[in-house]
Design an enzyme around this catalytic site. Structure first.
Site, PDB file in Angstrom:
ATOM      1  CD  GLU A   1      21.870   9.132  33.080  1.00 20.35           C
ATOM      2  OE1 GLU A   1      22.193  10.339  33.504  1.00 20.35           O
ATOM      3  OE2 GLU A   1      21.775   9.045  31.874  1.00 20.35           O
TER       4      GLU A   1
ATOM      5  CB  ALA B   1      12.002  15.814  27.330  1.00 21.14           C
TER       6      ALA B   1
ATOM      7  CE  LYS C   1      21.140  24.229  36.295  1.00 22.40           C
ATOM      8  NZ  LYS C   1      20.632  23.548  35.251  1.00 22.40           N
TER       9      LYS C   1
END
Ligand code: FAD
Length: 283
Positions: free
Chosen positions: A16, A50, A164
């Site tokens: 990442e 965000a 989910k």
């Protein structure tokens, strides 16, 4: 290449990154990508600020990786504070560049108490459903082994996660330091009838202050034995080397526990992830 297909073929190892803010950070990221590419990564994932705060920077890195074609990108996408039109525009750009994997996230709420009225999406599940209906992509979601900090209870955390994950293809976890958190998460999902792949996120510690701050923000506990061990280490290089040792052991325990892959948080640096992969024989 879709992450779902990669997982079906065998164990994955992936990394990442966050999108760079300056020219210097851009140069750093390029070197890191070049240094990690020889490890034959299954995919690279790129975070999304965000409320869309890194929207264009994330897109540029993801599209660049897709066009390069050597390692498939997973684009993180948070939905809180985003409109459908904004999601559609970004997904259009991703489609044109051949991006096939999205990590569908809720995203964090503003910390300054600001409320926002752009509430077209409230939870990650809303985004998962929207993407499923409108775009042909492989969808991953976030899982929090030690329970999301905003969850009202462990049970509700697991129920919402199971919900989910049933509608998506895989999950990636927040970092943690005890393999038992991962085992328990997978068992709890199985008890709810969900056996989709859950890729554990592994954070190599490289800085004492930074790991404490990140753990506080993400809801990960730093066990007392770890706090004590870190207190014994003086130099930055001692901390980094210990971080590699710890992450190697955790990764090896996770693979023994049946993890379908390992996702390393790099903080845009390659040295520790390279050493961990070499220790694990993943080179
Ligand atoms: P959600 O699934 O929406 O869950 C948030 C909270 O709401 C949980 O407590 C959940 O139990 C609860 N909940 C869910 N559905 C309901 C419902 N119907 N009713 C009531 N409660 C409900 N953040 C970023 O800003 N950018 C990133 O790139 C990023 N990447 C991440 C990658 C990984 C692998 C992980 C684990 C986290 C990442 N995060 C990122 C952090 C993440 O966005 C935050 O943890 C965020 O607060 C929650 O995201 P979520 O997708 O888990 O949200």
């Amino acid at each position: 290449m879709r992450v779902g297909e990669l997982l079906a073929r065998g164990r994955t190892h992936s990394f990442e990154f966050f999108p760079p803010k300056s020219d210097e950070a851009q140069t750093q990221l390029i070197s890191t990508l070049e240094e990690l590419s020889p490890l034959n990564p299954s995919f690279f994932s790129v975070t999304y600020g965000a409320l869309g705060s890194t929207r264009h920077r994330t897109r540029d890195v993801v599209v660049g990786l897709a066009r390069n074609g050597s390692v498939p990108p997973v684009a993180h996408l948070t939905c809180v504070g985003q409109t459908r039109a904004e999601i559609d525009e970004l997904m259009g750009e991703y489609k044109a560049a051949g991006v096939e994997n999205i990590l569908a996230l809720g995203g964090d709420l503003p910390t300054d108490g600001t409320s926002f009225d752009r509430a077209e999406f409230r939870f990650a599940l809303d985004l998962v459903e929207y993407l499923r209906m409108n775009f042909d992509v492989c969808i991953g979601v976030a899982a929090h082994p030690e329970v999301h900090p905003r969850s009202v209870s462990r049970e509700s955390d697991r129920l919402h996660l199971a919900d989910k994950l049933r509608r998506s293809d895989f999950a990636m976890t927040q970092f943690f330091f005890d393999v038992e958190h991962y085992r328990r998460l997978v068992d709890e999902l199985a008890a709810l009838g969900v056996d989709k792949p859950v890729i554990p996120g592994v954070m190599p510690i490289s800085n004492k202050g930074q790991i404490v701050k990140m753990a506080q923000m993400s809801g990960a506990a730093i066990p007392t034995w770890l706090t004590n061990r870190l207190a014994e280490l003086d130099s930055a290089e001692d901390v980094r080397r210990f971080g590699v040792e710890l992450a190697t052991q955790l990764s090896s325990d996770l693979l023994a526990a049946g993890a379908p892959g390992l996702h390393f948080y790099t903080l845009n640096r390659s040295q520790s992830p390279r050493e961990i992969c070499r220790n694990l024989g993943l080179v």
